[in-house]
Motif scaffolding. Structure first.
Motif, short mmCIF file in Angstrom:
data_model
loop_
_atom_site.label_atom_id
_atom_site.label_comp_id
_atom_site.label_asym_id
_atom_site.label_seq_id
_atom_site.Cartn_x
_atom_site.Cartn_y
_atom_site.Cartn_z
N THR A 324 0.87 -1.30 -0.10
CA THR A 324 0.03 0.09 -0.09
C THR A 324 1.00 1.26 -0.08
O THR A 324 2.11 1.21 0.48
CB THR A 324 -1.00 0.11 1.28
OG1 THR A 324 -0.10 0.25 2.48
CG2 THR A 324 -1.70 -1.35 1.48
N THR A 325 0.27 2.35 -0.28
CA THR A 325 1.15 3.64 -0.47
C THR A 325 0.00 4.78 -0.26
O THR A 325 -1.06 4.90 -0.84
CB THR A 325 1.99 3.80 -1.67
OG1 THR A 325 2.36 5.10 -1.42
CG2 THR A 325 1.20 3.72 -2.75
N SER A 326 0.39 5.86 0.23
CA SER A 326 -0.44 7.16 0.47
C SER A 326 -0.10 7.78 -0.67
O SER A 326 -0.48 9.19 -0.56
CB SER A 326 -0.46 7.58 1.50
OG SER A 326 0.90 8.10 2.17
N ASP A 351 -4.40 -7.08 -4.50
CA ASP A 351 -5.57 -7.14 -3.70
C ASP A 351 -5.28 -7.13 -2.38
O ASP A 351 -4.78 -8.08 -1.57
CB ASP A 351 -6.16 -8.36 -4.21
CG ASP A 351 -7.67 -8.67 -3.51
OD1 ASP A 351 -8.29 -7.43 -2.86
OD2 ASP A 351 -8.23 -9.77 -3.75
N VAL A 352 -5.80 -6.04 -1.72
CA VAL A 352 -5.52 -5.64 0.00
C VAL A 352 -6.93 -5.76 0.41
O VAL A 352 -7.61 -4.89 -0.01
CB VAL A 352 -4.45 -4.51 0.11
CG1 VAL A 352 -4.58 -4.04 1.49
CG2 VAL A 352 -3.19 -4.71 -0.40
N VAL A 362 -14.47 -6.08 6.35
CA VAL A 362 -14.99 -5.08 7.37
C VAL A 362 -15.64 -3.90 6.72
O VAL A 362 -15.51 -3.49 5.50
CB VAL A 362 -14.04 -4.55 8.38
CG1 VAL A 362 -13.36 -5.90 9.13
CG2 VAL A 362 -13.02 -3.80 7.91
N PRO A 363 -16.62 -3.13 7.41
CA PRO A 363 -17.09 -2.05 6.68
C PRO A 363 -16.02 -1.03 6.35
O PRO A 363 -14.99 -0.80 7.02
CB PRO A 363 -18.32 -1.57 7.53
CG PRO A 363 -18.46 -2.90 8.46
CD PRO A 363 -17.08 -3.66 8.67
N ARG A 364 -16.35 -0.30 5.10
CA ARG A 364 -15.28 0.79 4.98
C ARG A 364 -15.62 2.09 5.70
O ARG A 364 -16.09 3.07 4.86
CB ARG A 364 -15.28 1.21 3.33
CG ARG A 364 -14.48 -0.09 2.52
CD ARG A 364 -14.35 0.39 1.23
NE ARG A 364 -13.34 -0.57 0.54
CZ ARG A 364 -12.51 -0.23 -0.46
NH1 ARG A 364 -12.92 1.00 -1.25
NH2 ARG A 364 -11.80 -1.09 -1.15
N ASP A 365 -15.68 1.95 7.12
CA ASP A 365 -16.10 3.17 7.83
C ASP A 365 -15.09 3.85 8.56
O ASP A 365 -15.13 4.65 9.33
CB ASP A 365 -16.84 2.61 8.89
CG ASP A 365 -16.95 1.67 9.60
OD1 ASP A 365 -15.50 1.28 9.46
OD2 ASP A 365 -17.42 0.99 10.32
N ASP A 413 -12.19 5.52 1.07
CA ASP A 413 -11.37 5.78 -0.31
C ASP A 413 -10.44 4.51 -0.39
O ASP A 413 -9.53 4.55 -1.12
CB ASP A 413 -10.52 6.99 0.00
CG ASP A 413 -11.45 8.29 -0.34
OD1 ASP A 413 -12.43 8.31 -0.89
OD2 ASP A 413 -11.11 9.14 0.47
N GLY A 414 -10.56 3.59 0.44
CA GLY A 414 -9.71 2.04 0.72
C GLY A 414 -8.29 2.49 1.43
O GLY A 414 -7.23 1.75 1.18
N MET A 415 -8.26 3.58 1.96
CA MET A 415 -7.06 3.93 2.63
C MET A 415 -6.98 3.25 3.91
O MET A 415 -7.84 3.10 4.92
CB MET A 415 -7.10 5.26 3.07
CG MET A 415 -6.73 6.30 1.66
SD MET A 415 -5.31 6.07 1.17
CE MET A 415 -5.66 6.72 -0.50
N VAL A 416 -6.10 2.20 4.04
CA VAL A 416 -5.61 1.38 5.43
C VAL A 416 -4.88 2.25 6.54
O VAL A 416 -4.10 2.95 6.15
CB VAL A 416 -5.02 0.21 5.06
CG1 VAL A 416 -4.61 -0.44 6.16
CG2 VAL A 416 -5.73 -0.57 4.01
#
Length: 533
Positions: A324-326, A351-352, A362-365, A413-416
């Motif tokens: 991943t990357t920001s 695929d993360v 989990v919900p993207r919350d 936004d899919g940001m972990v």
């Protein structure tokens, strides 16, 4: 058509297109064009072959950031052998375990670190020991440069390789006992370098400064990516702020990597000099950082005062590492700098997911916690000699995904954003430290009744190990005694930097220490709790 994806492709392209370009600048300033790099690689390959190294054999290297690290990697892989870089901060016993576990045939060591190999030579599997500047090493070592000088400047009869053959073995820090050898094939290394190229924005005019240890995941793959793209490697044996900034100016460095502790040390040097120090050459500088995210204040100083650009990435030894990357200009424009303290979104062709105990997303919350799992071509092939651990790593919560052990949230936004570490890893100055390993060492002390090791904030290292100890009745331990006891058994960087003595530890009904309770009081005043002091 299908063409095999090989690590050797990267040097071959560099020589085809950039043979007269400076490929490597050694620590002492000696410059090697890519044609000269290939000549040295070929001669080293001849020398290794003379020592009996062939397809599938293992060559272990113990060295800082040097030109001969790059040479040894490519010479080994061109022969179809397997490259095993070792952490130069490990103790002789830890090095002995790795050399035997991978069944190394040859050990190449730098003069500054060969002293930790000399005591174990008679007990390990390796038959040949090559030293860089061997005259500076106690013991009987074959000299690296002499071996090269004795070889012809012709290409050896290299074998035709398959992308599924093993290329390297990188050792983890050992989260639940002995370190695990992460086996990476030519395909996984090749694919990762391509992904790295995209997200690190690597170009053929980049001058890349080695502040990141090359032994970490083969330098996070930059040993391949910088080479194949035609950039220049600027070597610095180990990190120091003054040397780093001098090389940035002298070599017009445009790109480097470093853990948050590297950023903090550069800031301290800058502040001690009252800002009276050059931070760049003629070009803009970008710096990639990984592990625990830098604090907001650190990002502000680096980007506003240094005028450098931070790229934050996330990954593990098992994943090459980058998954991943920001580094998303679109999201940064929408959300601002706060995005850089997240681990970011999945990289290209990866695929993360963040999943719950049942393997469901989990919900993207941005609030629900799950474990990060990943599937991608850059993920490791297996753990060396550990089929059951390999099976579990890819099938724990969900089948076919590598399970990172990191607990995180994911937003719309899919940001972990990592929230905790499932296996209680401490990341101090970019080094992974197993709390379990340190606890095991503490329990060897006859006066220690109970012990827990947790991360606590550190301005210098991001986070650092603290031991929380319950003494046996009648004992009278001191902090220094406990720290020295661990240092006698493990690499120095793994030892606690502080010790608290308590009457008891918080435990569950089944006797498990509730580390989150211990951590909470040390992190309550911090922006983030996990490794981000």
């Amino acid at each position: 058509m299908k063409r095999e994806m090989l690590t050797t492709d990267f040097l071959e392209r560099a020589v085809d297109l950039y043979d007269d370009v400076t490929g490597v600048v050694a620590h002492d300033g000696t410059e090697y064009t890519y044609a000269e790099v290939e000549d040295r690689v070929d001669r080293l390959a001849h020398a290794l072959a003379d020592l009996g190294v062939g397809r599938g054999d293992r060559v272990a290297l113990l060295a800082p950031n040097t030109h001969y690290f790059i040479e040894t990697l490519y010479a080994t892989n061109r022969l179809g052998a397997v490259f095993v870089p070792m952490n130069y901060r490990l103790t002789p016993d830890e090095l002995s375990y790795i050399v035997d576990d991978c069944e190394a045939d040859v050990v190449v060591a730098d003069y500054d670190y060969a002293g930790n190999v000399e005591p174990i030579r008679e007990e390990v599997s390796a038959e040949h020991f090559v030293g860089y500047e061997a005259d500076r090493i106690d013991g009987d070592w074959q000299d690296y440069e002499t071996l090269l000088d004795e070889q012809p400047s012709t290409e050896p009869d290299y074998p035709e390789l398959s992308e599924d053959e093993d290329a390297s073995i990188n050792y983890t820090s050992g989260t639940t006992g002995d370190p695990k050898g992460v086996v990476r094939t030519h395909r996984t290394e090749h694919w990762h370098a391509l992904v790295l190229n995209q997200h690190m924005e690597i170009r053929d005019d980049d001058n890349y400064l080695w502040t990141l240890p090359m032994f970490h995941c083969n330098g996070w793959g930059h040993t391949y990516a910088i080479t194949g793209t035609g950039g220049t490697h600027v070597c610095q044996r180990t990190f120091d702020p003054e040397g780093t900034l001098r090389r940035v100016r002298e070599h017009d460095v445009s790109f480097m990597c470093g853990a948050p502790t590297v950023l903090n040390n550069l800031i301290q040097f800058y502040e001690d000099a009252d800002g009276d120090v050059g931070m760049t050459g003629d070009r803009d500088v970008r710096i990639a950082t990984a592990g625990s995210a830098p604090a907001t204040a650190t990002i502000e100083t680096i980007e506003d005062e240094f005028d450098w650009r931070i790229i934050h990435i996330y990954g593990l030894t098992e994943t090459a590492p980058i998954i991943t990357t920001s580094n998303s200009p679109r999201r940064l424009a929408e959300r601002g700098r706060e995005l850089k303290v997240t681990q970011g979104s999945e990289v290209l062709c990866t695929d993360v997911r963040v999943v719950d105990e049942d393997g469901e997303d989990v919900p993207r919350d941005g609030g629900t916690i799950g474990e990060i799992v990943v599937r991608g071509n850059q993920v490791m092939d297996r753990y060396l000699g550990k089929p059951e651990e390999t099976r579990r790593a890819f099938n724990d919560r969900i089948e076919g995904y590598f399970h990172t052990g990191d607990l995180a949230t994911v937003d719309e936004d899919g940001m972990v954003a990592i929230q905790d570490r499932r296996k209680d890893i401490i990341i101090s100055g970019g080094e992974n430290i197993s709390s379990i390993e340190v606890e095991d060492a503490l329990y060897d002390h006859e006066d220690v009744s109970k012990a827990a090791v947790i991360p606590v904030p550190s301005e210098k290292w991001g986070e650092t190990p603290k031991a929380v100890v319950v003494e046996r009745p009648g004992a009278s331990l001191t902090e220094d005694e406990v720290i020295d006891f661990v240092k006698d058994r493990l690499a120095g960087y793994k030892a606690p930097t502080s010790v608290d003595f308590v009457d008891d530890l918080p435990e569950t009904a089944t006797g498990k220490v509730q580390k989150y309770e211990l951590r909470a009081k040390y992190w309550e005043d911090e922006e983030r709790m996990v490794g981000e002091g």
